[in-house]
Design an enzyme around this catalytic site. Structure first.
Site, PDB file in Angstrom:
ATOM      1  CE  LYS A  93      -4.096  -2.213   1.977  1.00  0.00           C
ATOM      2  NZ  LYS A  93      -3.595  -3.506   2.420  1.00  0.00           N
TER       3      LYS A  93
HETATM    4  O1  S5P Z   1      -9.572  -2.958   1.596  1.00  0.00           O
HETATM    5  C1  S5P Z   1      -8.769  -3.853   1.842  1.00  0.00           C
HETATM    6  C2  S5P Z   1      -7.594  -4.002   1.096  1.00  0.00           C
HETATM    7  C3  S5P Z   1      -6.748  -5.055   1.386  1.00  0.00           C
HETATM    8  S1  S5P Z   1      -5.406  -5.311   0.322  1.00  0.00           S
HETATM    9  N1  S5P Z   1      -9.023  -4.745   2.819  1.00  0.00           N
HETATM   10  C4  S5P Z   1      -8.178  -5.774   3.140  1.00  0.00           C
HETATM   11  O2  S5P Z   1      -8.499  -6.554   4.035  1.00  0.00           O
HETATM   12  N2  S5P Z   1      -6.999  -5.930   2.435  1.00  0.00           N
HETATM   13  C5  S5P Z   1      -6.023  -7.002   2.777  1.00  0.00           C
HETATM   14  O3  S5P Z   1      -6.650  -8.263   2.566  1.00  0.00           O
HETATM   15  C6  S5P Z   1      -5.540  -6.983   4.237  1.00  0.00           C
HETATM   16  O4  S5P Z   1      -4.335  -6.271   4.334  1.00  0.00           O
HETATM   17  C7  S5P Z   1      -5.383  -8.475   4.561  1.00  0.00           C
HETATM   18  O5  S5P Z   1      -4.070  -8.909   4.241  1.00  0.00           O
HETATM   19  C8  S5P Z   1      -6.351  -9.196   3.616  1.00  0.00           C
HETATM   20  C9  S5P Z   1      -7.643  -9.652   4.239  1.00  0.00           C
HETATM   21  O6  S5P Z   1      -7.440 -10.655   5.185  1.00  0.00           O
HETATM   22  P1  S5P Z   1      -8.653 -11.419   5.911  1.00  0.00           P
HETATM   23  O7  S5P Z   1      -7.996 -12.210   6.966  1.00  0.00           O
HETATM   24  O8  S5P Z   1      -9.576 -10.389   6.456  1.00  0.00           O
HETATM   25  O9  S5P Z   1      -9.316 -12.286   4.846  1.00  0.00           O
END
Ligand code: S5P
Length: 268
Positions: A93
């Site tokens: 990011k």
């Molecule tokens: O808006 C966002 C963008 C990203 S890249 N929301 C997110 O959650 N992410 C990323 O996606 C976040 O940094 C994490 O690595 C992943 C989601 O992980 P989860 O465990 O919630 O599925």
């Protein structure tokens, strides 16, 4: 079936080599899953990759959250991911001015040398994309930038106007691989797909088979709904790495995502 037949309009309109590479990998692996490998030790990361690598198309990392990171262990981890036919995506990011972003591709982590994709906010203006592309060029490599057009977290500040500007500027730039969209809200995602058209990919975090609220403001929508709403890749973290059986979960996400793609008669 060839990637061109499966991806249809998306294949025809996405000529960036890295975008085509992703579409081909997804077909070879029969998976539209990018693992958010958010584990904090190299042993934990290696164990996870060994278990779920066959079910993924891409591996998303946060290189700066690993407690025992080292140059050597990271090199081995990345070469294992490559052998598993995965794109490596550093979710850094980036948000600074172009020149600093270029330099941040170097430094101790040397992201430019192993990443195929990186994320960036467009808050500082479009030169950030040139800066990141220059970072890859500095080591004779190429890659693609995913711009955050939407976010999955509650209360984020990416307003519809901001999203529209990111899509407009990003669509015009060859160095942009695609956009991050909000996988937790299919209706928002549909609007994003209309704005983006067929010319760029949309990848979506905020997806989990267990829909609803996650930790600390994260929100989750259904993986197949995200693909039907216009996503080309589901980014799944806890749904896989916190599962009692990560391999079984990754396989389930891969099947759901692949079937959702095949179900789309006309890719939208
Ligand atoms: O808006 C966002 C963008 C990203 S890249 N929301 C997110 O959650 N992410 C990323 O996606 C976040 O940094 C994490 O690595 C992943 C989601 O992980 P989860 O465990 O919630 O599925």
């Amino acid at each position: 079936m060839q990637a061109s037949e499966i991806w249809g309009e998306r294949w025809i309109n996405n000529t960036l080599p890295m975008a085509r590479t992703y579409m081909e990998v997804a077909c070879r692996k029969q998976s539209l899953v990018c693992l958010a490998a958010d584990r904090r030790t190299m042993a934990g990361l290696n164990e996870l990759l060994d278990q779920v690598g066959p079910y993924l198309a891409a591996l998303k990392t946060h290189v700066d959250l690993i407690d025992d990171w080292s140059v050597e262990s990271w090199k081995d981890f990345c070469s294992k991911a490559k052998k598993m036919d995965l794109l490596i995506f550093e979710d850094r990011k980036f948000a600074d001015i172009g020149k600093i972003s270029r330099d941040q591709m170097a430094g101790i982590y040397d992201i430019r040398s192993w990443s195929d994709l990186v994320t960036a906010h467009l808050i500082s203006g479009p030169d950030i994309v040139d800066g990141l592309q220059a970072g890859w060029s500095d080591v004779g490599r190429s890659g693609g930038v995913l711009l955050l057009a939407q976010m999955s977290s509650r209360g984020n500040l990416l307003s519809p106007d901001y999203t529209e500007t990111v899509v407009k500027l990003g669509s015009a730039h060859d160095g942009v691989f695609g956009f991050i969209g909000n996988g937790s809200k299919p209706e928002e995602l549909k609007k994003l797909r209309v704005a983006v058209g067929q010319g760029k990919l949309i990848w979506t975090p905020g997806v989990n088979i267990a829909v609803g609220d996650g930790e600390m403001g994260q929100r989750y929508g259904a993986p197949d709904e995200a693909i039907h709403a216009g996503s080309d890749c589901i980014i799944v973290g806890s749904g896989i790495h916190k599962s009692d059986n990560p391999a079984e979960s990754a396989k389930a996400y891969a099947e759901l995502s692949w079937n959702a793609l095949l179900e789309k008669k006309v890719i939208s």
